[in-house]
Design an enzyme around this catalytic site. Structure first.
Site, mmCIF file in Angstrom:
data_model
loop_
_atom_site.group_PDB
_atom_site.id
_atom_site.type_symbol
_atom_site.label_atom_id
_atom_site.label_comp_id
_atom_site.label_asym_id
_atom_site.label_seq_id
_atom_site.Cartn_x
_atom_site.Cartn_y
_atom_site.Cartn_z
ATOM 1 N N CYS A 2 0.839 -1.191 0.000
ATOM 2 C CA CYS A 2 0.000 0.000 0.000
ATOM 3 C C CYS A 2 0.874 1.242 0.000
ATOM 4 O O CYS A 2 2.094 1.174 -0.055
ATOM 5 C CB CYS A 2 -0.898 0.026 1.241
ATOM 6 S SG CYS A 2 -1.873 -1.458 1.511
ATOM 7 N N LEU A 51 -3.141 -1.963 -2.329
ATOM 8 C CA LEU A 51 -2.975 -2.945 -3.388
ATOM 9 C C LEU A 51 -3.232 -4.299 -2.738
ATOM 10 O O LEU A 51 -2.454 -4.752 -1.888
ATOM 11 C CB LEU A 51 -1.562 -2.887 -3.972
ATOM 12 C CG LEU A 51 -1.233 -3.905 -5.079
ATOM 13 C CD1 LEU A 51 -2.099 -3.666 -6.306
ATOM 14 C CD2 LEU A 51 0.246 -3.836 -5.451
ATOM 15 N N SER A 52 -4.324 -4.936 -3.078
ATOM 16 C CA SER A 52 -4.772 -6.135 -2.365
ATOM 17 C C SER A 52 -3.902 -7.337 -2.716
ATOM 18 O O SER A 52 -3.829 -7.734 -3.887
ATOM 19 C CB SER A 52 -6.231 -6.434 -2.716
ATOM 20 O OG SER A 52 -7.055 -5.324 -2.389
ATOM 21 N N ILE A 53 -3.253 -7.914 -1.697
ATOM 22 C CA ILE A 53 -2.366 -9.066 -1.881
ATOM 23 C C ILE A 53 -2.787 -10.226 -0.992
ATOM 24 O O ILE A 53 -2.865 -11.372 -1.426
ATOM 25 C CB ILE A 53 -0.896 -8.682 -1.565
ATOM 26 C CG1 ILE A 53 -0.439 -7.515 -2.445
ATOM 27 C CG2 ILE A 53 0.011 -9.893 -1.748
ATOM 28 C CD1 ILE A 53 -0.332 -7.816 -3.906
ATOM 29 N N ILE A 54 -3.045 -9.940 0.273
ATOM 30 C CA ILE A 54 -3.428 -10.960 1.254
ATOM 31 C C ILE A 54 -4.799 -10.592 1.832
ATOM 32 O O ILE A 54 -5.048 -9.419 2.151
ATOM 33 C CB ILE A 54 -2.380 -11.067 2.379
ATOM 34 C CG1 ILE A 54 -1.040 -11.568 1.812
ATOM 35 C CG2 ILE A 54 -2.856 -11.989 3.493
ATOM 36 C CD1 ILE A 54 0.088 -11.590 2.821
ATOM 37 N N GLY A 362 15.985 -9.793 -7.125
ATOM 38 C CA GLY A 362 17.241 -10.188 -6.493
ATOM 39 C C GLY A 362 17.986 -9.085 -5.792
ATOM 40 O O GLY A 362 19.165 -9.267 -5.461
#
Length: 638
Positions: A2, A51-54, A362
């Site tokens: 977010c 920002l929807s992730i979980i 990375g």
């Protein structure tokens, strides 16, 4: 993932409104296009873009405790939230969502400001403790997620990006020391920002405001003290490194949306792919970019890794659009920032966003596992000083400076000139000279007015190594690159370029448990002779293609030297025109015009100098003078 922002009045009787938090969040919609949320309580107004992730359905923020007295907003991910939840539920805490963010608010109930010590992840959070009228703002240990703040005029402002502070009237006076350091480093090192009025919260730190007073405190510091008792057998060390890397990657796979990997073909990104292949179910998507200039393109090596692991591979060739490229970058960074590898990172993020919402990258591999060529240069410099007498070194330098100029990727002439210029110096000073764009003399030549009161930028390198064994040179250099380059350059680039496309970038090689473990391994195991990144190469040897573990270091290098002679030439001459430089009032036009002339005449490769000045002037025109869009123009590269 977010963006967060907020306002706290430090004066009695002054109350906040949602309007100010809304304005601060409206300019960071790109960080969270899916949702927004706000909390207004007396002197505080804070908000977030999500920002929807979980927990896509239930993870709206702010999230409060059981009685609503403590609330939190967060940018980032907490990878151990499920373990934290299990422990806290046994202690009587009741959870109402499946979100990782909720773990923070209950940890605060249990441990107070020590809550950050229990978190494994990348994060910047703000906790409002209503009964105490206390605001706690925290940042993760390595500085993966950003947080800015400003104190003045009876208020505290904070936000994930400077845009949020600028949106509500942050004073835009430039900090001369910050500009001075930028000209050498290509970024503004924390805790400074380019503006006098704003600061960056340092990694591993908390900002605590209560009863009108504001303080900062550290909850974590990285130590390079070698643990000789634990780490004395190379086979056991490699086994620990392998286990630590695999555990870090596994922990970073928690997500309710698709994941992918940025793949360069080097050992860092190939390691991520190898570990994901072991722990990730379903299709494994990889993303790579290349350039038309063959010496800069690494697509062949990336394709080889993708083929080896059977990934669903995506790639593209990057070409510059001079009309939009530079302004878009300056919009995303808010401060002067001149690491040109931001261009391919932005491109690969856009490519990945078409298929996934989360991408592993990375970043951190060179700082954690000793991968930079300057570490090799430090050893070579010692051999050079012992083998070549002082008078003869002057002759070598004379010859190196007359090598024909090449505009290829990290060309031999560029490396030779840089090496001989720093090889006779103290190792810390040499490390700085090999990385710096403008040295002290060159910077003072640029300035329109005398700035002799400014501290030399190399002071930051010496401050970073304070307390580290002077005989352990590799640890000293690793600390410099972790405290300065990682936080100020690599992680800023990764965050801004991914979030500009509403993509979450995760950096498993900077999992703090892995970082702490590797830092405690004695330096003699991290380099062998002139070979860098030994631990990671050897630990992953049986999983990776041989050309990856034995190949040269990879990186997102950009053909800026040739671009400045072609597609970006007109932009350079327009932006750095004598009239515009004079109107800004900071630099003298003459030395800048000489840099451009010598580069175009192929007398010297001045591309890094010109790019650094180009990015500053573009930033100054757009941001410092108040020309700021709420959203970038998405038509720059691809």
């Amino acid at each position: 993932m977010c963006g967060i922002a907020g306002f706290l009045s430090l004066e009695q009787g002054v109350f906040a409104t949602r309007t100010i938090a809304q304005a601060m969040c409206d300019v960071i919609t790109h960080r969270g296009p899916d949702d927004q949320g706000f909390l207004v309580d007396g002197p505080l107004a804070m908000g977030m873009r999500r920002l929807s992730i979980i927990d896509l359905a239930g993870g709206q923020q702010p999230i409060s405790n059981e009685d609503g007295t403590i609330s939190v907003i967060q940018n980032g991910e907490i990878y151990n939230f499920q373990e934290i939840r299990q422990d806290l539920e046994k202690r009587g805490h009741r959870f109402k969502t499946n979100s990782d963010t909720e773990a923070i608010v209950h940890l605060y109930e249990e441990y107070g400001t020590a809550c950050a010590e229990h978190l494994r992840g990348m994060f910047a959070f703000a906790i409002w403790d209503a009964p105490r009228r206390r605001l706690v703002v925290g940042r993760d240990r390595l500085g993966i997620k950003p947080i800015y703040y400003a104190i003045g005029n009876g208020r505290l402002l904070f936000g994930s990006e400077l845009k949020s502070l600028l949106a509500v009237g942050l004073d835009r006076e430039i900090d001369p020391q910050a500009l001075h350091d930028y000209l050498s480093l290509t970024y503004v090192p924390a805790p400074a920002t380019i503006f006098r009025a704003a600061r960056k919260l340092m990694p591993g730190s908390l900002l605590i405001a209560e009863r009108g007073a504001v303080r900062t405190e550290r909850y974590w510091n990285l130590s390079f003290e070698p643990d000789e008792k634990r780490f004395h057998s190379e086979p056991e060390i490699l086994a620990e490194v392998r286990a630590g890397v695999e555990d870090a990657v596994r922990s970073h796979l928690v997500s309710d949306v698709p994941l992918g990997v940025f793949l360069s073909g080097g050992v860092d990104s190939a390691t991520l792919v190898a570990c994901m292949r072991k722990y990730h179910t379903g299709a494994l998507k990889t993303f790579s970019i290349g350039f038309a200039e063959k010496s800069f393109s690494e697509l062949d090596r990336a394709r080889a890794v993708a083929k080896h692991f059977g990934t669903e591979h995506h790639e593209m060739i990057v070409t510059p659009d001079a009309a939009a490229l530079v302004p878009e970058l300056t919009h995303s960074f808010d401060e002067p920032y001149a690491d040109s590898s931001a261009i391919p990172v932005l491109c690969v993020a856009r490519l990945a966003r078409k298929s996934v919402t989360v991408a592993l990258t990375g970043e951190g591999g060179d700082e954690v596992f000793a991968g930079y060529k300057t570490y090799t240069a430090t050893k070579l410099a010692g051999m050079y000083r012992r083998a070549v007498p002082g008078p003869l070194r002057s002759l070598v330098a004379w010859g190196a400076n007359r090598l024909p100029v090449s505009h290829g990727k990290v060309s031999f002439d560029y490396m030779a000139k840089r090496f001989v210029a720093g090889a006779s110096r103290d190792a810390v000073d040499a490390h700085f000279s090999w990385k710096a764009i403008f040295d002290e003399a060159a910077k003072h030549t640029l300035y329109r007015e005398s700035r002799d009161q400014l501290g030399p930028t190399v002071r930051l390198y010496h401050e970073a190594v304070a307390g580290i064994d002077p005989q352990d040179m590799l640890s000293r250099l690793l600390m410099i690159d972790t405290r300065l380059g990682l936080e100020g350059d690599m992680l800023v680039k990764a965050d801004r370029m991914s979030m500009a496309t509403s993509l979450e970038g995760r950096v498993p090689l900077l999992d703090h448990r892995l970082v702490e473990m590797v830092a405690a391994i004695p330096s003699r195991f991290k380099m062998k002779g002139l070979k860098t990144k030994v631990l990671l190469r050897e630990a992953m040897r049986d999983l990776l293609p041989r050309e990856t573990t034995h190949g040269p270091k990879q990186g997102f290098n950009v053909p800026i030297p040739s671009w400045l002679l072609g597609p970006l030439r007109e932009l350079v001459h327009d932006t750095l025109a004598p009239s515009r430089i004079a109107a800004t009032g900071i630099f003298r036009p003459e030395p800048i015009q000489e840099l451009i002339r010598a580069h175009e005449a192929r007398e010297r490769d001045n591309s890094r100098d010109i790019w650094t000045l180009l990015m500053f002037q573009t930033w100054y025109d757009r941001i410092a003078q108040g020309v700021q869009r709420s959203e970038p123009v998405h038509r720059s590269v691809g």
